[in-house]
Design a protein around this motif. Structure first.
Motif, PDB file in Angstrom:
ATOM      1  N   GLN A   1       9.351  -6.184   1.802  1.00  0.00           N
ATOM      2  CA  GLN A   1      10.171  -5.125   1.193  1.00  0.00           C
ATOM      3  C   GLN A   1       9.272  -3.986   0.704  1.00  0.00           C
ATOM      4  O   GLN A   1       9.209  -3.699  -0.489  1.00  0.00           O
ATOM      5  CB  GLN A   1      10.992  -5.700   0.028  1.00  0.00           C
ATOM      6  N   PRO A   2       8.564  -3.311   1.592  1.00  0.00           N
ATOM      7  CA  PRO A   2       7.606  -2.283   1.145  1.00  0.00           C
ATOM      8  C   PRO A   2       8.256  -1.135   0.396  1.00  0.00           C
ATOM      9  O   PRO A   2       7.627  -0.521  -0.487  1.00  0.00           O
ATOM     10  CB  PRO A   2       6.966  -1.808   2.458  1.00  0.00           C
ATOM     11  N   GLU A   3       9.512  -0.835   0.718  1.00  0.00           N
ATOM     12  CA  GLU A   3      10.180   0.292   0.052  1.00  0.00           C
ATOM     13  C   GLU A   3      10.376   0.050  -1.445  1.00  0.00           C
ATOM     14  O   GLU A   3      10.464   1.008  -2.230  1.00  0.00           O
ATOM     15  CB  GLU A   3      11.529   0.578   0.726  1.00  0.00           C
TER      16      GLU A   3
ATOM     17  N   GLY B   1       7.399   1.632  -3.073  1.00  0.00           N
ATOM     18  CA  GLY B   1       7.053   2.990  -2.693  1.00  0.00           C
ATOM     19  C   GLY B   1       6.062   3.062  -1.550  1.00  0.00           C
ATOM     20  O   GLY B   1       5.342   4.063  -1.412  1.00  0.00           O
ATOM     21  N   LEU B   2       6.031   2.045  -0.715  1.00  0.00           N
ATOM     22  CA  LEU B   2       5.103   2.002   0.414  1.00  0.00           C
ATOM     23  C   LEU B   2       5.844   2.329   1.705  1.00  0.00           C
ATOM     24  O   LEU B   2       7.030   2.001   1.865  1.00  0.00           O
ATOM     25  CB  LEU B   2       4.452   0.622   0.506  1.00  0.00           C
ATOM     26  N   ALA B   3       5.132   2.949   2.641  1.00  0.00           N
ATOM     27  CA  ALA B   3       5.767   3.467   3.846  1.00  0.00           C
ATOM     28  C   ALA B   3       6.106   2.390   4.857  1.00  0.00           C
ATOM     29  O   ALA B   3       7.055   2.539   5.621  1.00  0.00           O
ATOM     30  CB  ALA B   3       4.859   4.517   4.490  1.00  0.00           C
TER      31      ALA B   3
ATOM     32  N   ALA C   1       1.592  -1.977   3.171  1.00  0.00           N
ATOM     33  CA  ALA C   1       1.691  -2.975   2.105  1.00  0.00           C
ATOM     34  C   ALA C   1       0.600  -4.028   2.236  1.00  0.00           C
ATOM     35  O   ALA C   1      -0.009  -4.448   1.242  1.00  0.00           O
ATOM     36  CB  ALA C   1       3.067  -3.632   2.131  1.00  0.00           C
ATOM     37  N   VAL C   2       0.331  -4.472   3.460  1.00  0.00           N
ATOM     38  CA  VAL C   2      -0.702  -5.475   3.685  1.00  0.00           C
ATOM     39  C   VAL C   2      -2.076  -4.911   3.335  1.00  0.00           C
ATOM     40  O   VAL C   2      -2.906  -5.576   2.695  1.00  0.00           O
ATOM     41  CB  VAL C   2      -0.670  -5.972   5.142  1.00  0.00           C
ATOM     42  N   LYS C   3      -2.342  -3.660   3.719  1.00  0.00           N
ATOM     43  CA  LYS C   3      -3.635  -3.047   3.417  1.00  0.00           C
ATOM     44  C   LYS C   3      -3.809  -2.853   1.907  1.00  0.00           C
ATOM     45  O   LYS C   3      -4.911  -3.051   1.369  1.00  0.00           O
ATOM     46  CB  LYS C   3      -3.776  -1.722   4.164  1.00  0.00           C
ATOM     47  N   VAL C   4      -2.732  -2.506   1.210  1.00  0.00           N
ATOM     48  CA  VAL C   4      -2.791  -2.418  -0.250  1.00  0.00           C
ATOM     49  C   VAL C   4      -3.044  -3.806  -0.843  1.00  0.00           C
ATOM     50  O   VAL C   4      -3.743  -3.950  -1.858  1.00  0.00           O
ATOM     51  CB  VAL C   4      -1.491  -1.803  -0.813  1.00  0.00           C
ATOM     52  N   SER C   5      -2.510  -4.845  -0.204  1.00  0.00           N
ATOM     53  CA  SER C   5      -2.737  -6.213  -0.673  1.00  0.00           C
ATOM     54  C   SER C   5      -4.221  -6.556  -0.663  1.00  0.00           C
ATOM     55  O   SER C   5      -4.716  -7.245  -1.558  1.00  0.00           O
ATOM     56  CB  SER C   5      -1.970  -7.208   0.204  1.00  0.00           C
ATOM     57  N   PHE C   6      -4.950  -6.061   0.353  1.00  0.00           N
ATOM     58  CA  PHE C   6      -6.382  -6.316   0.411  1.00  0.00           C
ATOM     59  C   PHE C   6      -7.105  -5.654  -0.767  1.00  0.00           C
ATOM     60  O   PHE C   6      -8.044  -6.230  -1.331  1.00  0.00           O
ATOM     61  CB  PHE C   6      -6.958  -5.808   1.736  1.00  0.00           C
ATOM     62  N   VAL C   7      -6.672  -4.461  -1.153  1.00  0.00           N
ATOM     63  CA  VAL C   7      -7.243  -3.790  -2.331  1.00  0.00           C
ATOM     64  C   VAL C   7      -6.957  -4.608  -3.585  1.00  0.00           C
ATOM     65  O   VAL C   7      -7.825  -4.778  -4.462  1.00  0.00           O
ATOM     66  CB  VAL C   7      -6.665  -2.372  -2.475  1.00  0.00           C
ATOM     67  N   MET C   8      -5.749  -5.149  -3.682  1.00  0.00           N
ATOM     68  CA  MET C   8      -5.380  -5.964  -4.844  1.00  0.00           C
ATOM     69  C   MET C   8      -6.233  -7.230  -4.923  1.00  0.00           C
ATOM     70  O   MET C   8      -6.635  -7.653  -6.012  1.00  0.00           O
ATOM     71  CB  MET C   8      -3.893  -6.313  -4.775  1.00  0.00           C
ATOM     72  N   VAL C   9      -6.516  -7.840  -3.767  1.00  0.00           N
ATOM     73  CA  VAL C   9      -7.375  -9.027  -3.745  1.00  0.00           C
ATOM     74  C   VAL C   9      -8.765  -8.687  -4.264  1.00  0.00           C
ATOM     75  O   VAL C   9      -9.343  -9.411  -5.097  1.00  0.00           O
ATOM     76  CB  VAL C   9      -7.470  -9.607  -2.320  1.00  0.00           C
ATOM     77  N   ALA C  10      -9.324  -7.564  -3.804  1.00  0.00           N
ATOM     78  CA  ALA C  10     -10.664  -7.153  -4.247  1.00  0.00           C
ATOM     79  C   ALA C  10     -10.687  -6.910  -5.756  1.00  0.00           C
ATOM     80  O   ALA C  10     -11.635  -7.322  -6.448  1.00  0.00           O
ATOM     81  CB  ALA C  10     -11.093  -5.895  -3.498  1.00  0.00           C
TER      82      ALA C  10
END
Length: 428
Positions: free
Chosen positions: A181-183, A186-188, A193-202
């Protein structure tokens, strides 16, 4: 040169557990387990095929992903014993853990900027992050002897695994919602969303690793400063001669191979039976959250009935789950077996670590846990091969899963030959 036998007089063998240091150590598992769930097992393989290597044939992308994963594992396997010995001789477990944490965090963060079609960059970043994740485990596990007295090692080790399952499961659950549910966020797209998830993991890995580096105090360097290859060989020879170590490592390799094979092949087995992929993801999350309280309970169980008996209990459940997998027909049965695995998975892993920690000399924990993690990297080699060969010869996926009983039985038989270590550190 190996020093002559002497009693380990480090104060951690007699004083009460330092609660702040213990929780700081356990939080590192909460920190780095998000890489194992969100990146390693969850999203990276999917994004690699569907985004970074989209133009590549499926078989070819599988080959490259497997190649880079294997290369990272091989590198960690080869260097872990030597770096563990270096950590002992120079009192550098925390410094090397910090180094490998950075090696893991920075490439994970870098995955956000790997663009569509840049499969080679993504694979290199993933391999580097995997080296950081797996390589750091040697020093993290070795620090167990510095934060827990022998009589507390089962409980402390179990809390580490428990927090790892909970932390990894919580962030992974949030990341799954973000991807589906990326919307809402506020994700396109799901890809963003998956790429932002990698930032969250870091960010998660970095933030929750900090307490360990502030509050855990490692024991002084062991005698001597020789970190040559010859010194490593001498330590390996000593490890073979240390009572119970070699037999335990072989037993551990067999039964943990079965454990890892079930972890890695459960989804594939479920898909082969026609189960929905969403149901399989939910089952993975179920294992994470059931394993949190169950791992804690196993820590206390090990203290009350003995570590080895508690490991036997876990292996018995695995044997029953394997037999249940042979007869499984419905998704509800898959969920039931996943819940059973969650009850014992963290316990078997945690108690194996604490059992081994009591077998080894505390001031050489780095080198010995280098061996332990080298064996761990060999795990899930024999099991998948056994499953594949049996499936090929018999033509039955169900019979191939049943073949894993051999690993659990042989591991338990060898474990029976290892005397239960007492609540006192082994002398050098």
């Amino acid at each position: 040169m190996i020093s002559p036998p002497c009693e380990d007089s480090h104060p951690m063998t007699t004083v009460t557990l330092n609660t702040r240091a213990t929780w700081s150590w356990a939080l590192y598992d909460w920190a780095n387990s998000t890489f194992a769930t969100t990146v390693l097992a969850g999203f990276f393989p999917v994004l690699f095929k569907q985004y970074w290597a989209e133009e590549m044939a499926a078989a070819q992308s599988t080959f490259w992903l497997g190649l880079f994963s294997s290369a990272a594992s091989l590198l960690v396997m080869l260097m872990s014993p030597w770096l563990g010995a270096v950590a002992d001789r120079r009192g550098a477990k925390k410094r090397l853990l910090l180094l490998f944490t950075l090696i893991g965090v920075l490439p994970t963060l870098g995955l956000f900027w790997a663009g569509e079609g840049q499969w080679l960059l993504a694979a290199l970043l993933f391999a580097a992050a995997s080296v950081g994740f797996f390589g750091g485990l040697t020093f993290y596990d070795a620090l167990l002897v510095d934060v827990a007295a022998p009589e507390e090692s089962d409980r402390v080790s179990a809390w580490g695994y428990a927090l790892g399952y909970l932390g990894g499961g919580l962030l992974f659950a949030l990341n799954v919602v973000m991807a589906t549910q990326p919307e809402w966020f506020g994700l396109a797209s799901a890809t963003q969303a998956v790429k932002v998830s990698f930032v969250m993991v870091a960010a998660w890995w970095t933030l929750f690793a900090l307490p360990l580096f502030f509050w855990v105090k490692e024991r002084p360097a062991s005698a001597g400063t020789d970190t040559s290859f010859a010194a490593l060989v001498a330590i390996l020879r000593q490890a073979v001669k240390t009572p119970g170590v070699l037999t335990f490592l072989i037993a551990y390799w067999l039964y943990i191979d079965g454990v890892h094979t079930i972890i890695r092949m459960a989804v594939d087995f479920g898909m082969a039976l026609g189960f929905a992929s969403n149901s399989l993801i939910v089952a993975l999350l179920l294992v994470q959250f059931v394993a949190f309280p169950a791992a804690v309970a196993f820590g206390y169980l090990g203290e009350h009935i003995g570590t080895k008996r508690a490991i036997y209990l876990g292996l018995l459940v695995y044997a029953l789950v394997t037999a249940g997998g042979y007869a499984m027909q419905t998704e509800s049965q898959f969920f039931l077996l996943a819940g059973a695995i969650g009850l014992v998975q963290g316990g078997v892993q945690a108690l194996s670590r604490s059992f081994y920690a009591r077998l080894i000399p505390a001031d050489q924990a780095g080198a010995y846990f280098g061996l332990f993690n080298m064996i761990g990297k060999f795990a899930a080699v024999l099991g998948p091969l056994l499953v594949g060969v049996v499936a090929l010869v018999s033509g039955s996926n169900r019979l191939s899963i049943l073949s894993l009983l051999v690993l659990f039985v042989l591991g338990a038989v060898l474990l029976a030959r290892v005397r239960e270590p007492g609540h006192k550190r082994q002398p050098r």
